[in-house]
Write a protein that holds these residues in place. Sequence first.
Motif, PDB file in Angstrom:
ATOM      1  N   ASP A 163     -27.434 -46.226 -26.789  1.00 50.90           N
ATOM      2  CA  ASP A 163     -28.354 -46.988 -27.625  1.00 50.90           C
ATOM      3  C   ASP A 163     -29.621 -47.161 -26.802  1.00 50.90           C
ATOM      4  O   ASP A 163     -29.724 -48.047 -25.960  1.00 50.90           O
ATOM      5  N   TYR A 164     -30.581 -46.252 -27.032  1.00 52.26           N
ATOM      6  CA  TYR A 164     -31.796 -46.262 -26.221  1.00 52.26           C
ATOM      7  C   TYR A 164     -32.982 -46.851 -26.981  1.00 52.26           C
ATOM      8  O   TYR A 164     -34.136 -46.599 -26.650  1.00 52.26           O
ATOM      9  N   GLY A 165     -32.659 -47.671 -27.977  1.00 50.68           N
ATOM     10  CA  GLY A 165     -33.719 -48.288 -28.757  1.00 50.68           C
ATOM     11  C   GLY A 165     -34.210 -47.409 -29.881  1.00 50.68           C
ATOM     12  O   GLY A 165     -35.314 -47.626 -30.413  1.00 50.68           O
ATOM     13  N   GLN A 166     -33.413 -46.418 -30.278  1.00 51.65           N
ATOM     14  CA  GLN A 166     -33.814 -45.559 -31.383  1.00 51.65           C
ATOM     15  C   GLN A 166     -34.004 -46.387 -32.653  1.00 51.65           C
ATOM     16  O   GLN A 166     -33.331 -47.381 -32.883  1.00 51.65           O
ATOM     17  N   ARG A 167     -34.955 -45.964 -33.470  1.00 56.01           N
ATOM     18  CA  ARG A 167     -35.352 -46.746 -34.632  1.00 56.01           C
ATOM     19  C   ARG A 167     -34.242 -46.855 -35.673  1.00 56.01           C
ATOM     20  O   ARG A 167     -34.203 -47.812 -36.431  1.00 56.01           O
ATOM     21  N   GLU A 178     -41.685 -44.834 -24.825  1.00 62.07           N
ATOM     22  CA  GLU A 178     -41.981 -44.963 -26.247  1.00 62.07           C
ATOM     23  C   GLU A 178     -42.301 -43.607 -26.882  1.00 62.07           C
ATOM     24  O   GLU A 178     -43.038 -42.798 -26.331  1.00 62.07           O
ATOM     25  N   SER A 194     -31.598 -49.706 -24.168  1.00 62.91           N
ATOM     26  CA  SER A 194     -32.722 -50.062 -25.026  1.00 62.91           C
ATOM     27  C   SER A 194     -33.991 -50.329 -24.220  1.00 62.91           C
ATOM     28  O   SER A 194     -35.103 -50.071 -24.686  1.00 62.91           O
ATOM     29  N   THR A 203     -38.552 -44.134 -31.140  1.00 61.53           N
ATOM     30  CA  THR A 203     -38.275 -45.506 -30.727  1.00 61.53           C
ATOM     31  C   THR A 203     -39.333 -46.500 -31.201  1.00 61.53           C
ATOM     32  O   THR A 203     -39.179 -47.703 -30.987  1.00 61.53           O
ATOM     33  N   ASP A 251     -25.946 -49.396 -23.414  1.00 67.45           N
ATOM     34  CA  ASP A 251     -27.202 -50.008 -23.837  1.00 67.45           C
ATOM     35  C   ASP A 251     -28.330 -49.583 -22.891  1.00 67.45           C
ATOM     36  O   ASP A 251     -28.403 -50.024 -21.743  1.00 67.45           O
ATOM     37  N   GLY A 281     -35.722 -47.111 -23.729  1.00 67.89           N
ATOM     38  CA  GLY A 281     -36.394 -46.660 -24.944  1.00 67.89           C
ATOM     39  C   GLY A 281     -37.757 -47.302 -25.130  1.00 67.89           C
ATOM     40  O   GLY A 281     -38.705 -46.657 -25.589  1.00 67.89           O
ATOM     41  N   ARG A 282     -37.870 -48.576 -24.750  1.00 68.08           N
ATOM     42  CA  ARG A 282     -39.169 -49.250 -24.854  1.00 68.08           C
ATOM     43  C   ARG A 282     -40.154 -48.703 -23.826  1.00 68.08           C
ATOM     44  O   ARG A 282     -41.349 -48.583 -24.084  1.00 68.08           O
ATOM     45  N   GLU A 339     -30.345 -47.110 -36.653  1.00 74.08           N
ATOM     46  CA  GLU A 339     -28.965 -47.361 -36.244  1.00 74.08           C
ATOM     47  C   GLU A 339     -27.985 -46.435 -36.949  1.00 74.08           C
ATOM     48  O   GLU A 339     -26.821 -46.349 -36.559  1.00 74.08           O
TER      49      GLU A 339
END
Length: 237
Positions: free
Chosen positions: A39-43, A85, A78, A89, A76, A81-82, A45
């Motif tokens: 879960d790398y902060g992908q838009r 960018e 996330s 993400t 995790d 991911g931020r 789910e």
Amino acid sequence: MTETDSSSALVLFSGGQDSATCLAWALQRYERVETIGFDYGQRHEVELRARERVREQIVQINSDWAVRLGDDLLVDLSGYGRLAESALTAEREIEMGEKGLPTTFVPGRNLVFLTVAAAHAYRRGTAVLVGGMCQTDYSGYPDCRADTLAAQERALALGLDQPIKIETPLMDLTKAETWQLAQSLGGDRLVRLIVEETHTCYRGVRGTLHAWGYGCGDCPACELRAHGWNGFSGGAS
């Protein structure tokens, strides 16, 4: 740490077409197969939910696979991911960027994933990582290239002070050939599972089921998947 085992493999598993095919490939070849996802902060789910469905259903295709498939870990990342960018993400247009790469490129994503996976594999006593990277039909991402992954493999082996192998069964395949590989591994049932349950669309669209699967139909990931399907199904008897 446990003693490394070359009869086991850890699959980098996103829930997409390529990683699902790689999971079947690994289940056909290794006595014990585990999966790891990120879960790398992908838009969307929807990608993470697809992982669960595919894992649950793929073991119904082959009784040997049901015995071989082991644990799953979702990590995790996330914060990464931020930091890295991209259009995957953050709310950005999918287009070519200033450096000649699409805005869907997440800088160093595969390098980060492989490093984290290798750390987990080290603790699990697994000597093989399996990933769906491909340099034939792809978007030009530099971390999908064979030379990049060969360098990564060597770096990981040096950093862990033990042998580790990165297997990329799709590296030189077109998307049509990837569909054909799935057919050869699990027949029509695996192809149908990939069509109906995996997720590739960059926009996260699941409203319309096309012949090749769910998706918006016009993002680069959908276009590539559809093109591959047309090549595969057009040549199938």
